[in-house]
Design an enzyme around this catalytic site. Structure first.
Site, PDB file in Angstrom:
ATOM      1  N   GLY A  23       0.824  -1.197   0.000  1.00 12.20           N
ATOM      2  CA  GLY A  23       0.000   0.000   0.000  1.00 12.20           C
ATOM      3  C   GLY A  23       0.862   1.252   0.000  1.00 12.20           C
ATOM      4  O   GLY A  23       2.072   1.205   0.238  1.00 12.20           O
ATOM      5  N   CYS A  24       0.236   2.392  -0.255  1.00 13.98           N
ATOM      6  CA  CYS A  24       0.988   3.644  -0.351  1.00 13.98           C
ATOM      7  C   CYS A  24       1.568   4.064   1.003  1.00 13.98           C
ATOM      8  O   CYS A  24       2.761   4.390   1.106  1.00 13.98           O
ATOM      9  CB  CYS A  24       0.112   4.743  -0.933  1.00 13.98           C
ATOM     10  N   TYR A  25       0.749   4.050   2.063  1.00 16.13           N
ATOM     11  CA  TYR A  25       1.268   4.386   3.387  1.00 16.13           C
ATOM     12  C   TYR A  25       2.351   3.400   3.836  1.00 16.13           C
ATOM     13  O   TYR A  25       3.415   3.819   4.320  1.00 16.13           O
ATOM     14  CB  TYR A  25       0.135   4.391   4.416  1.00 16.13           C
ATOM     15  N   THR A  49       4.375   1.665   2.040  1.00 22.32           N
ATOM     16  CA  THR A  49       5.589   1.881   1.262  1.00 22.32           C
ATOM     17  C   THR A  49       6.450   2.952   1.910  1.00 22.32           C
ATOM     18  O   THR A  49       7.666   2.778   2.082  1.00 22.32           O
ATOM     19  CB  THR A  49       5.243   2.265  -0.185  1.00 22.32           C
TER      20      THR A  49
END
Length: 322
Positions: free
Chosen positions: A139-141, A143
């Protein structure tokens, strides 16, 4: 690819259409009832038409990107794997290894995970990608948090828990309209959400091997994440050790740029696949603060997926991403 109408999906179309080693054969929606549509913003980059999902339309595609909601990804991935495709999935459906955690946060995911599933952060898991059948992208967070702390955690420099305080642009919430994503609700405001319940928390804990307290915030930007992570160092760990560990970990990581004690800013990474990382150590108290910034639609989603594609197919890691 599948899911071409979402924010991340449109970024994938743009990247793949320009990738010298990719042949974007077809772009589909994430429903069998989607009406045909084009992407005017990509005119002359990609002039194709997005049509409704049907697995038969992907015949001949060696690799299929899934940029779709978890429930859809969970069912369609199984069908695609059975047809012999290799799948790069941007959803959360296959990220968690623990069955109980998956049942809680991603209940549509089958158990067990499909054979050949690899959860991959390219900077740390590149060797496992070429043999994978299904690549699950972080996920973006997570990462941002993992790139901040993973080198320190693996080197045994951290103790106790970690605190991740992160701010994200509104595109991170996807295209679904809600009161929270309404312009009038977000303009001129910052709001925390999903305290103690965000599904990215177990993903961070899984990777870091530490308890994580995660507080996400929506900020009035269209894209970008700034993650500020707080952790405690093992007694005796110095600022020089922290710096040397991070520099060694990312010496060959093209898309991670270390800014040392100059704190990075979102404006320096939007519309790129870079993650910029800065840090500060307070030796008397044994604390470290790491700040990471990235574009949630690129390094946090579509760009990272293309990194995986490059690793899978043997292309240079930055191919099609500059």
């Amino acid at each position: 690819m599948v899911g071409a109408t979402g924010y991340g999906g449109q970024e994938l179309v743009r990247l793949l259409a320009r990738h010298p080693g990719a042949d974007l054969k077809v772009a589909l929606g994430s429903s069998d009832s989607d009406q045909p549509r084009t992407l005017p913003g990509l005119a002359r980059t990609w002039d194709g038409q997005i049509t409704a999902y049907h697995a038969d339309a992907l015949a001949g595609c060696e690799v299929v990107f899934l940029s779709a909601p978890e429930a859809f990804a969970a069912t369609s991935a199984a069908e695609l794997l059975a047809r012999g495709h290799r799948v790069i999935d941007l959803s959360g459906a296959f990220r968690l290894k623990d069955a109980a955690q998956r049942a809680r946060f991603y209940p549509a995911t089958p158990d067990p995970l499909p054979d050949g599933t690899v959860y991959s952060l390219p900077e740390f898991d590149a060797a496992a990608v070429p043999g994978a059948r299904l690549i699950s992208c972080p996920g973006c967070y997570p990462t941002a948090a993992m790139l901040s702390l993973l080198p320190l955690a693996r080197a045994g420099l951290l103790q106790g828990d970690a605190i991740v305080d992160a701010k994200s642009g509104i595109s991170g919430a996807g295209k679904g309209a809600s009161e929270r994503t309404h312009f009038s609700e977000n303009h001129g405001s910052v709001a925390a959400y999903a305290l103690f319940s965000h599904r990215h928390t177990p993903e961070m804990e899984q990777a870091l091997g530490l308890p994580v307290t995660f507080t996400p915030h929506l900020v009035p930007l269209d894209r970008g994440i700034l993650s500020t992570t707080y952790a405690r160092l093992v007694p005796g760990v110095t600022a020089a050790q922290v710096a040397n560990t991070l520099r060694a970990a990312y010496a060959k990581a093209f898309f991670v740029r270390l800014t040392d004690d100059r704190m990075p800013e979102i404006k320096h990474v939007v519309h790129t696949n870079f993650c910029d990382i800065g840090w500060k150590v307070d030796e008397p108290t044994g604390r470290v603060i790491v700040v990471a910034v990235l574009d949630n639609l690129l390094k946090g989603a579509a760009g990272q997926a293309v990194q995986q594609f490059n690793l899978l197919c043997g292309f240079p890691e930055a191919e099609g991403l500059l």
